[in-house]
Design a protein around this motif. Structure first.
Motif, PDB file in Angstrom:
ATOM      1  N   ILE A   1      51.392  49.518  26.290  1.00  0.00           N
ATOM      2  CA  ILE A   1      52.092  48.345  26.995  1.00  0.00           C
ATOM      3  C   ILE A   1      51.304  47.198  27.413  1.00  0.00           C
ATOM      4  CG2 ILE A   1      53.563  47.614  28.980  1.00  0.00           C
ATOM      5  CD1 ILE A   1      55.135  49.505  27.470  1.00  0.00           C
ATOM      6  N   ARG A   2      50.200  47.218  27.867  1.00  0.00           N
ATOM      7  CA  ARG A   2      49.320  45.968  27.910  1.00  0.00           C
ATOM      8  C   ARG A   2      49.184  45.528  26.647  1.00  0.00           C
ATOM      9  NH1 ARG A   2      45.987  49.616  31.131  1.00  0.00           N
ATOM     10  NH2 ARG A   2      44.147  49.159  29.938  1.00  0.00           N
ATOM     11  N   ARG A   3      48.971  46.110  25.524  1.00  0.00           N
ATOM     12  CA  ARG A   3      48.535  45.512  24.325  1.00  0.00           C
ATOM     13  C   ARG A   3      49.731  44.657  23.766  1.00  0.00           C
ATOM     14  NH1 ARG A   3      44.013  44.854  24.752  1.00  0.00           N
ATOM     15  NH2 ARG A   3      42.574  46.470  24.974  1.00  0.00           N
ATOM     16  N   MET A   4      51.091  45.468  23.958  1.00  0.00           N
ATOM     17  CA  MET A   4      52.107  44.865  23.494  1.00  0.00           C
ATOM     18  C   MET A   4      52.537  43.492  24.320  1.00  0.00           C
ATOM     19  SD  MET A   4      56.079  46.570  23.586  1.00  0.00           S
ATOM     20  CE  MET A   4      55.244  48.152  23.333  1.00  0.00           C
ATOM     21  N   ILE A   5      52.528  43.488  25.557  1.00  0.00           N
ATOM     22  CA  ILE A   5      52.558  42.169  26.447  1.00  0.00           C
ATOM     23  C   ILE A   5      51.617  41.237  25.844  1.00  0.00           C
ATOM     24  CG2 ILE A   5      52.506  41.300  28.623  1.00  0.00           C
ATOM     25  CD1 ILE A   5      53.597  43.974  29.748  1.00  0.00           C
ATOM     26  N   ALA A   6      50.269  41.604  25.550  1.00  0.00           N
ATOM     27  CA  ALA A   6      49.058  40.720  25.427  1.00  0.00           C
ATOM     28  C   ALA A   6      49.645  39.842  24.029  1.00  0.00           C
ATOM     29  CB  ALA A   6      47.801  41.554  25.312  1.00  0.00           C
ATOM     30  N   GLU A   7      49.854  40.737  23.099  1.00  0.00           N
ATOM     31  CA  GLU A   7      50.223  40.318  21.833  1.00  0.00           C
ATOM     32  C   GLU A   7      51.626  39.378  21.840  1.00  0.00           C
ATOM     33  OE1 GLU A   7      51.857  42.020  17.433  1.00  0.00           O
ATOM     34  OE2 GLU A   7      50.474  43.247  18.625  1.00  0.00           O
ATOM     35  N   ILE A   8      52.484  39.648  22.467  1.00  0.00           N
ATOM     36  CA  ILE A   8      53.600  38.852  22.633  1.00  0.00           C
ATOM     37  C   ILE A   8      53.237  37.258  23.337  1.00  0.00           C
ATOM     38  CG2 ILE A   8      55.845  38.455  23.771  1.00  0.00           C
ATOM     39  CD1 ILE A   8      56.131  41.494  23.395  1.00  0.00           C
ATOM     40  N   LEU A   9      52.638  37.634  24.510  1.00  0.00           N
ATOM     41  CA  LEU A   9      52.230  36.256  25.054  1.00  0.00           C
ATOM     42  C   LEU A   9      51.190  35.483  24.398  1.00  0.00           C
ATOM     43  CD1 LEU A   9      52.465  37.574  28.854  1.00  0.00           C
ATOM     44  CD2 LEU A   9      53.915  36.399  27.605  1.00  0.00           C
ATOM     45  N   SER A  10      50.195  36.116  23.567  1.00  0.00           N
ATOM     46  CA  SER A  10      48.958  35.547  22.952  1.00  0.00           C
ATOM     47  C   SER A  10      49.603  34.533  21.817  1.00  0.00           C
ATOM     48  CB  SER A  10      48.089  36.312  22.648  1.00  0.00           C
ATOM     49  OG  SER A  10      47.273  36.805  23.780  1.00  0.00           O
ATOM     50  N   GLN A  11      50.675  35.372  21.082  1.00  0.00           N
ATOM     51  CA  GLN A  11      51.282  34.714  20.018  1.00  0.00           C
ATOM     52  C   GLN A  11      52.061  33.265  20.434  1.00  0.00           C
ATOM     53  OE1 GLN A  11      53.653  37.403  17.893  1.00  0.00           O
ATOM     54  NE2 GLN A  11      51.737  38.555  16.983  1.00  0.00           N
ATOM     55  N   ALA A  12      52.356  33.594  21.672  1.00  0.00           N
ATOM     56  CA  ALA A  12      53.318  32.127  22.187  1.00  0.00           C
ATOM     57  C   ALA A  12      52.385  31.268  22.850  1.00  0.00           C
ATOM     58  CB  ALA A  12      54.221  32.776  23.211  1.00  0.00           C
ATOM     59  N   GLY A  13      51.039  31.446  22.731  1.00  0.00           N
ATOM     60  CA  GLY A  13      49.978  30.469  23.202  1.00  0.00           C
ATOM     61  C   GLY A  13      49.455  30.687  24.777  1.00  0.00           C
ATOM     62  N   TRP A  14      49.588  31.771  25.198  1.00  0.00           N
ATOM     63  CA  TRP A  14      49.238  32.138  26.551  1.00  0.00           C
ATOM     64  C   TRP A  14      47.716  32.671  26.468  1.00  0.00           C
ATOM     65  CZ3 TRP A  14      51.855  32.603  31.390  1.00  0.00           C
ATOM     66  CH2 TRP A  14      53.145  32.068  31.367  1.00  0.00           C
ATOM     67  N   GLU A  15      47.184  32.676  27.402  1.00  0.00           N
ATOM     68  CA  GLU A  15      45.711  33.100  27.448  1.00  0.00           C
ATOM     69  C   GLU A  15      45.819  34.372  28.610  1.00  0.00           C
ATOM     70  OE1 GLU A  15      41.215  31.966  28.846  1.00  0.00           O
ATOM     71  OE2 GLU A  15      42.698  30.495  29.135  1.00  0.00           O
ATOM     72  N   VAL A  16      45.279  35.501  27.848  1.00  0.00           N
ATOM     73  CA  VAL A  16      45.363  36.947  28.551  1.00  0.00           C
ATOM     74  C   VAL A  16      43.993  36.856  29.250  1.00  0.00           C
ATOM     75  CG1 VAL A  16      45.225  39.502  28.561  1.00  0.00           C
ATOM     76  CG2 VAL A  16      47.050  38.111  26.970  1.00  0.00           C
ATOM     77  N   VAL A  17      43.822  36.555  30.605  1.00  0.00           N
ATOM     78  CA  VAL A  17      42.553  36.372  31.133  1.00  0.00           C
ATOM     79  C   VAL A  17      41.814  37.645  31.664  1.00  0.00           C
ATOM     80  CG1 VAL A  17      42.595  33.904  31.741  1.00  0.00           C
ATOM     81  CG2 VAL A  17      43.621  35.554  33.388  1.00  0.00           C
ATOM     82  N   ALA A  18      42.803  38.549  31.820  1.00  0.00           N
ATOM     83  CA  ALA A  18      42.527  39.961  32.375  1.00  0.00           C
ATOM     84  C   ALA A  18      43.477  41.195  32.206  1.00  0.00           C
ATOM     85  CB  ALA A  18      42.015  39.947  33.747  1.00  0.00           C
ATOM     86  N   GLU A  19      43.143  42.465  32.197  1.00  0.00           N
ATOM     87  CA  GLU A  19      43.772  43.496  32.230  1.00  0.00           C
ATOM     88  C   GLU A  19      43.651  44.478  33.189  1.00  0.00           C
ATOM     89  OE1 GLU A  19      44.450  45.499  28.398  1.00  0.00           O
ATOM     90  OE2 GLU A  19      44.686  43.390  27.355  1.00  0.00           O
ATOM     91  N   ALA A  20      44.606  45.099  33.921  1.00  0.00           N
ATOM     92  CA  ALA A  20      44.502  46.178  34.830  1.00  0.00           C
ATOM     93  C   ALA A  20      44.957  47.345  34.757  1.00  0.00           C
ATOM     94  CB  ALA A  20      44.493  45.439  36.277  1.00  0.00           C
ATOM     95  N   GLY A  21      44.590  48.420  34.937  1.00  0.00           N
ATOM     96  CA  GLY A  21      45.238  49.992  34.805  1.00  0.00           C
ATOM     97  C   GLY A  21      45.721  50.576  36.142  1.00  0.00           C
ATOM     98  N   ASN A  22      45.560  49.796  37.198  1.00  0.00           N
ATOM     99  CA  ASN A  22      46.193  50.293  38.486  1.00  0.00           C
ATOM    100  C   ASN A  22      46.214  49.028  39.528  1.00  0.00           C
ATOM    101  OD1 ASN A  22      43.683  50.130  40.168  1.00  0.00           O
ATOM    102  ND2 ASN A  22      42.833  51.730  38.909  1.00  0.00           N
ATOM    103  N   GLY A  23      46.735  49.351  40.705  1.00  0.00           N
ATOM    104  CA  GLY A  23      47.041  48.158  41.677  1.00  0.00           C
ATOM    105  C   GLY A  23      45.658  47.636  42.193  1.00  0.00           C
ATOM    106  N   ALA A  24      44.922  48.441  42.382  1.00  0.00           N
ATOM    107  CA  ALA A  24      43.377  47.853  43.389  1.00  0.00           C
ATOM    108  C   ALA A  24      42.806  47.080  42.216  1.00  0.00           C
ATOM    109  CB  ALA A  24      42.539  49.048  43.556  1.00  0.00           C
TER     110      ALA A  24
END
Length: 126
Positions: free
Chosen positions: A14-37
């Motif tokens: 899911i993180r990769r899917m969201i990153a790909e969609i937003l990156s293609q639209a010009g967003w910069e993915v600055v970080a990813e997290a796998g849990n709340g903390a």
């Protein structure tokens, strides 16, 4: 200047899917997290324009992350990305300050429009 996003979800897929969609639209993915903390720590470190936040994650969940991020920055823009069967948790997240939510599974256009609206921009088609 590209808008910056933090993607918090326990699913790498899911993180990769969201990153790909937003990156293609010009967003910069600055970080990813796998849990709340991790999401709270990455938010404080990176200060993105918007956060996509899963609610159900192992260990510290999305409600924990939402509260922690908003405690650090009451102006934080957070879009909950969760399954529709989590309606009670989604409602709780909205009550606690999330701007919007999008249900999994989602279409790329839905994600892009919701995240763009959260920061007051028109979505750029992918």
């Amino acid at each position: 200047m590209a808008k910056r996003v933090l993607i918090a979800d326990d699913s790498v897929l899911i993180r990769r899917m969201i990153a790909e969609i937003l990156s293609q639209a010009g967003w910069e993915v600055v970080a990813e997290a796998g849990n709340g903390a991790e999401a709270v720590a990455k938010y404080i470190e990176c200060r993105p324009d918007v956060v996509t936040l899963d609610i159900v994650m192992p260990g510290t969940d999305g409600i924990y992350a939402l509260e922690g991020i908003l405690a650090a920055d009451p102006q934080a823009k957070i879009v909950v990305v969760s399954a529709l069967n989590q309606t009670k948790l989604i409602s709780e997240a909205i009550r606690k300050g999330a701007q919007d939510f999008i249900a999994k599974p989602f279409l790329p256009e839905q994600l892009l429009e919701t995240v763009s609206n959260c920061v007051g921009e028109a979505a750029v088609a992918v």
